[in-house]
Motif scaffolding. Sequence first.
Motif, short mmCIF file in Angstrom:
data_model
loop_
_atom_site.label_atom_id
_atom_site.label_comp_id
_atom_site.label_asym_id
_atom_site.label_seq_id
_atom_site.Cartn_x
_atom_site.Cartn_y
_atom_site.Cartn_z
N UNK A 5 0.74 -1.18 -0.15
CA UNK A 5 -0.28 0.03 0.13
C UNK A 5 0.68 1.27 -0.01
N UNK A 6 2.09 1.35 -0.44
CA UNK A 6 2.97 2.39 -0.40
C UNK A 6 3.01 2.98 -1.67
N UNK A 7 3.92 3.76 -1.88
CA UNK A 7 4.13 4.79 -3.03
C UNK A 7 5.48 4.03 -3.59
N UNK A 8 5.14 3.67 -4.98
CA UNK A 8 6.43 2.63 -5.83
C UNK A 8 7.20 3.68 -6.08
N UNK A 9 8.46 3.35 -6.44
CA UNK A 9 9.67 4.24 -6.93
C UNK A 9 9.86 3.87 -8.52
N UNK A 36 -8.09 -0.46 -1.37
CA UNK A 36 -7.23 -0.07 -2.28
C UNK A 36 -7.37 1.53 -2.37
N UNK A 37 -8.50 2.08 -2.69
CA UNK A 37 -8.65 3.43 -2.68
C UNK A 37 -8.24 4.04 -1.30
N UNK A 38 -8.60 3.53 -0.17
CA UNK A 38 -8.02 4.36 1.24
C UNK A 38 -6.46 4.14 1.14
N UNK A 39 -6.01 3.20 0.51
CA UNK A 39 -4.64 3.27 0.60
C UNK A 39 -4.05 4.42 -0.23
N UNK A 40 -4.79 4.26 -1.54
CA UNK A 40 -4.22 5.29 -2.35
C UNK A 40 -4.28 6.71 -2.07
N UNK A 41 -5.55 7.04 -1.25
CA UNK A 41 -5.67 8.49 -0.71
C UNK A 41 -4.59 8.54 0.31
N UNK A 46 -2.49 15.15 0.04
CA UNK A 46 -1.90 16.55 -0.03
C UNK A 46 -1.25 16.59 -1.54
N UNK A 47 -1.37 15.59 -2.16
CA UNK A 47 -0.57 15.68 -3.62
C UNK A 47 -1.54 15.45 -4.71
N UNK A 48 -2.50 14.66 -4.70
CA UNK A 48 -3.64 14.46 -5.48
C UNK A 48 -4.88 14.91 -4.84
N UNK A 49 -5.90 15.82 -5.18
CA UNK A 49 -7.17 15.98 -4.72
C UNK A 49 -7.88 14.50 -4.83
#
Length: 491
Positions: A5-9, A36-41, A46-49
């Motif tokens: 659920x993290x931000x991939x490099x 999935x969407x909860x982890x995405x948010x 503060x980067x994507x609305x």
Amino acid sequence: MTPEGGDPGWPEADVIIGNPPFLGGKLLITNLGEEYVTNLFRAYEDRVPREADLVCYWFVKAGEHLGGGASKRVGLVATNSIRGGANRRALERATGGRPIFDAWSDEPWVIDGAAVRVSLVCFSQADDEFTPERRLDGERVDEIYTDLTARRGEAGVDLTKARRLARNAGVAFMGDTKGGPFDVPGDLAREWLQEPTNPNGRPNSDVLAPWMNGMAVTRRPAGKWIVDFGWTMVKEEAALYEAPFQHAQEHVYPMRKGNRDEVHRVHWWRHLRPRQNLRAALDGLSRYIVTPRVAKHRLFDWLDVRVLPDSQLIVIARDDDTTFGILHSRFHEAWSLRKGTSLEDRPRYTPTTTFETFPFPDGLSPDLAATDYITDPRAQAIVSARPATRRTPRPLALPARVGGVDRGTRPRLSPAPSPPRREGPDRTKEANLDLPVQRPAAVARQRPHPTRHRRSCRLRLARGHHRRSGRPRTVDEKPPIAGAGIQRIEP
């Protein structure tokens, strides 16, 4: 997203090119799942609305990759909604300090049977020596803005920097979001209005109102009404309005009982978003202005204050002709096309980015009462042009007021029958409408629609009328073509 659920490099690359998946912001949970969407948010907080489309996450990620020096240029495909709203804010973050050097603002895209409108956006590092030119839709320009418009020399204004004006606040609202099949046919509503009082001694008119949506404004009203228990009525009170409550219980409850939102699930007999601020703003008015949220042509119309507007209508809580005329001006139309978003090829009007940013003329702004500028020559000119420029308000075959105002701004209504249909062999096939539209004299004088005009002429000839004058032919007169009888021609 990573499995955790993290931000991939992303690896280093000279360029990033891609066609990210198209999925609207309101469809994320339905298609990707709530977890999935909860982890995405959470990962892109503060980067994507949160309201942004899925494609925006690729734009922001690519922009950050560019900013870190891991890439030089980016070229991505998005739906044309990237030009406005939350999507544009994401594009603004992605391209901050990284100029757009090439873009196609609105292009058709057909793949696997799906037809959409897309925007192609290319941006680079500020010091990229291989992108000295700027091109929009194939033409050379000096600067491309994030709404995918451009400046050419002295021509062109960056309207993305326009801010909401305090004097325009509290006037434009989205209509009521019902959140279920609360709407009912007009005939059924009139039956309920004619029923005797309920066990609480109250009539059904307390919880019934005429209802209109965007289609009723752009086309022809369907004559529907809506069950509306307000936003404070408890279930026990609502149940005392027997017929309307039974309808809600049979048609609304089955779909609301599975709602993820506890408030909407528990209070299933209430509308999803009843827009209390809108109703308060309409208090004291006899009519108000509406425009469809999404429409090919930007038009405004009047509605009687007793009509409950749907969420597909944007409501402007004003009843003066001056405001109506300004909204119908070419200046406001051009502004709404630039500041609004779009659905496919249809412009969308929004209360915030479109109405609240619009620079009304000084002294004619919506924070002033109409009586404050009644002597203003500009206002008088707009009002004097009214017969030729405005649409006639739709006359309402509504139940009459019988006294009192119930539940805030809702007037009590008594039943009235539907307008009768015209009888006879030549009766046109018309719907039995609650809200008939009368053509004003100024419109009636205009040239008719060519197809309808030809059909009307054929019918008049079939009934024995003169081709030129249209007057009935006498028994001694012959048809205009010798030897040819004129027969009825069906359209």
